[in-house]
Design an enzyme around this catalytic site. Structure first.
Site: not given
Ligand SMILES: Cc1ncc(COP(=O)(O)O)c(C=O)c1O
Lengths: 408, 258
Positions: B52, B63
């Site tokens: 990724e 995140d």
């Protein structure tokens, strides 16, 4: 995800998958409350006994005489418990939290008013409470940090990003995606994913409902214009919602900072610096660069210093249903001084934007016109910032003396 | 709409040789593009199966602290979307594994969904993971992706109902990304019976390969996932390793978990 909450091109629910179920639950609780007339009655009763509602509509006689134009009325949201309109939203969401059976609340805060209101609500309803606040705002709104902590809340300074309101919102979301089973996120303004813009506006609509009734009782007619400052847009939505179906011009005043052409401001709707984007779970005008990275914002007032704005206001802006202006830091300080010395009223720096916007125009209206300015909050919390802006020598001496006494 | 099979077939082929595949994550331009390149090189050599590539965003809501700081530093160091696309094009042509983009909706929206998908196809990226773009909000994205046989990777979470797992699966292709737990990236996960139960719910919802991420950081975690999932995803931990020991440590770290 049932209803995605669009206002024209803006709004929506750009949710990480982990939060979808939580938002469905919240939406159900909100829909039930809306369709249950006893909920609103309970809310009004609570606000009457706990937060001085209905708040007065004050005729500003001296300012009216000074400007010689329209009659100036001030809607006194500063007289809410905890000193700002934020209480309206917070107490309403508190009632929903009780219905959902959650035990902990979290919130972001910029000026600290929403944080103090949430901490108060948590103390009253017996919830645990954590407040996220950008490190920069912790510095400039120290009195509110003190009160939040005394009320039993944990205040977490946010050191990431630009260290102001938007960063506090991100941190609150990060807490929520972990603790959603026990926790409700009391978002403080009419932004974020659906149903927040609609829900916060609904609770704040108590301002406009009262103001409309009050002005008709006092003057027997509607105002020509109403003014509110616009951070995320909740006090503006609150006032505007009372007059949306009337021939009344709705004016929102954004933070002009050092001027809308300076790059140092937080004007999303009235400057050319903002563009449509998606962040913090919704689509609206954001102050961002070409890649879509959010920019730094600036305002003398911590509560208007936000990169986004209510999607409902973005839509009203695009459809010409409301007009958006800005006021610079300097204009705001002047408006604050004028209001204090002429009316004995101390608006919050946020609210002083609405006053500055109104003062600029009021002389050009006729004596038959009426305007209402929303005083979203009281200015006591801004004592450090205002003392600096006024460059007050006695205040400085006091602080120096105080510091000495702590150093022994 | 034509379904893309490229990525799915690649995963099925690799699984014939190995019990579980490994996908890793980098933030492009963190700590620098040169370092990012070296990390990719090390990881591919050590046997990573997919990667990724995150295009940094200033508000990375899903995140945790490690990746959040990496996003911020990358932007501060001048990691623009344009530079990320150039970097992605280079690694996709230099290394023989599939690469996916990971980013947030605003980056794609500002670039233009059509234009972004066209660019992905042009530079040989296989798909993308956009955590704040659920199918309800992403119809134009899904269309632009499928038109070019690119895979929109969808995310299952432990709070997702069976009904919604099915709904998400109806848009997914390539594989499905199963969050191992609530919360943001970078915190510990308890690899327990609850997780196994949830993964069996995911398995029922789709025939696509299952990737599991959030909190996977050592060999024991990867071993636990064998037989329950097809791909283990390591995100924050590789960033931590690189922060502590430099980009050259990335390869040894990968060898230690395989
Ligand atoms: C007194 C006051 N007015 C206005 C605002 C701006 O928020 P909104 O635009 O949601 O009313 C704040 C926010 O902190 C505030 O404290």
């Amino acid at each position: 995800m049932k209803n995605r909450g669009y206002y024209g091109n803006y709004g929506g629910a750009f949710l990480p998958e982990i939060l979808v179920a939580t938002f469905d639950e919240l939406e159900d609780a909100f829909e039930n409350a809306k369709s249950d007339p006893s909920f609103w009655r309970t809310y009004e009763t609570l606000m009457a006994s706990y937060s001085c509602r209905p708040t007065p509509l004050t005729f500003a006689e001296n300012l009216t005489r000074k400007f010689g134009g329209a009659k100036i009325y001030i809607k006194r949201e500063d007289l809410n418990h905890t000193g700002a309109h934020k209480a309206n939203n917070v107490m309403g969401q508190g009632l929903l939290v009780k219905k959902m059976g959650k035990k902990r609340v979290i919130a972001e805060t910029g000026a600290g008013q929403h944080g103090v209101a949430t901490a108060t609500m948590a103390a009253k309803f017996g919830f645990e409470c954590t407040i996220y606040m950008g490190e920069v705002d912790v510095m400039r709104q120290r009195p509110n940090v003190f009160w939040m902590e005394q009320l039993g809340a944990t205040v977490v300074p946010v050191t990431d990003g630009t260290r102001i309101l938007k960063d506090a919102i991100n941190e609150a979301f990060r807490d929520w995606v972990t603790n959603m089973d026990t926790t409700h996120y009391v978002l403080g303004t009419a932004c974020g994913p659906h149903p927040f813009p609609e829900m916060v506006s609904w609770f704040q609509s108590i301002i406009g409902k009262e103001a409309r009734k009050q002005i008709l009782e006092i003057e027997g007619k509607l105002p020509s214009r109403v003014y509110a400052c616009v951070g995320g847009g909740s006090n503006a939505m609150g006032l505007f919602s009372g007059f949306r179906d009337d021939p009344v011009e709705l004016v929102g005043v954004e933070a002009g900072g050092h001027g809308v052409n300076s790059g140092m401001h937080a004007s999303r709707l009235c400057s050319k610096d903002a563009s449509p984007g998606i962040a913090q779970g919704y689509k609206t005008y954001f102050l961002q660069d070409g890649d879509g990275q959010m920019k730094e914002t600036h305002s003398i007032s911590a509560g208007l210093d936000y990169v986004g704005v209510s999607p409902i206001l973005s839509d009203m802006h695009e459809k010409g249903l409301a007009r958006f202006e800005s006021a610079t830091d300097d204009e705001v300080v002047d408006a604050l001084r004028l209001t204090m010395t002429h009316e004995g009223i101390i608006p919050a720096l946020e609210s002083a934007h609405a006053f500055a916007g109104a003062f600029r125009e009021v002389s050009s209206l006729s004596k038959d016109d009426i305007i209402i300015i929303n005083q979203s909050g009281r200015g006591d919390k801004d004592i450090f910032t205002v003392a600096d802006a006024f460059d007050d020598p006695k205040w400085k001496q006091f602080i120096i003396g105080k510091a000495k006494s702590y150093n022994g | 709409m034509a379904e893309s099979l490229k990525l799915q077939l690649y995963i099925k082929e690799r699984l014939k040789k190995r019990e579980i595949l490994l996908m890793t994550h980098i933030v492009m331009g963190y700590p620098s593009f040169d370092a990012s390149y070296e990390i990719v090189e090390q990881m591919v050599e050590a046997g990573v199966d997919l990667m990724e590539l995150q295009i940094p965003f200033s508000e990375p809501m899903a995140d945790g602290p490690v990746i959040l700081k990496a996003n911020q530093k990358a932007i501060d160091n001048g990691s623009t979307v344009e530079k990320c696309l150039e970097f992605a094009e280079k690694v996709a042509s230099d290394f023989p594994i599939p690469f996916l983009f990971m980013s947030y909706a605003n980056i794609l929206y500002r670039y233009g969904m059509e234009k972004f998908a066209a660019k992905m196809a042009e530079i040989n990226l296989q798909g993308s993971i956009v955590p704040d773009l659920p199918p309800e909000e992403g119809q134009d994205y899904i269309e632009a992706m499928k038109k070019r046989q690119l895979d929109p990777i969808y995310i299952f979470s432990p709070t997702t109902s069976d009904e919604r797992l099915g709904y998400l699966a109806s848009f997914a292709s390539g594989f499905v990304y199963c969050l191992a737990r609530k919360g943001v990236t970078g915190k510990d996960t308890s690899f327990s019976d609850d997780l196994a139960l949830y993964l069996s719910r995911c398995r029922k919802a789709t025939d696509l390969p299952l990737a599991v991420g959030f909190g996977v950081k050592e060999k024991a975690d990867v071993d636990y996932l064998k037989g329950k999932a097809d791909i283990a995803v390591i995100g924050s931990q590789t960033i931590r390793v690189v922060e502590e020991s430099g980009s050259r440590a990335a390869g040894d770290f990968i060898r230690s978990v395989l």
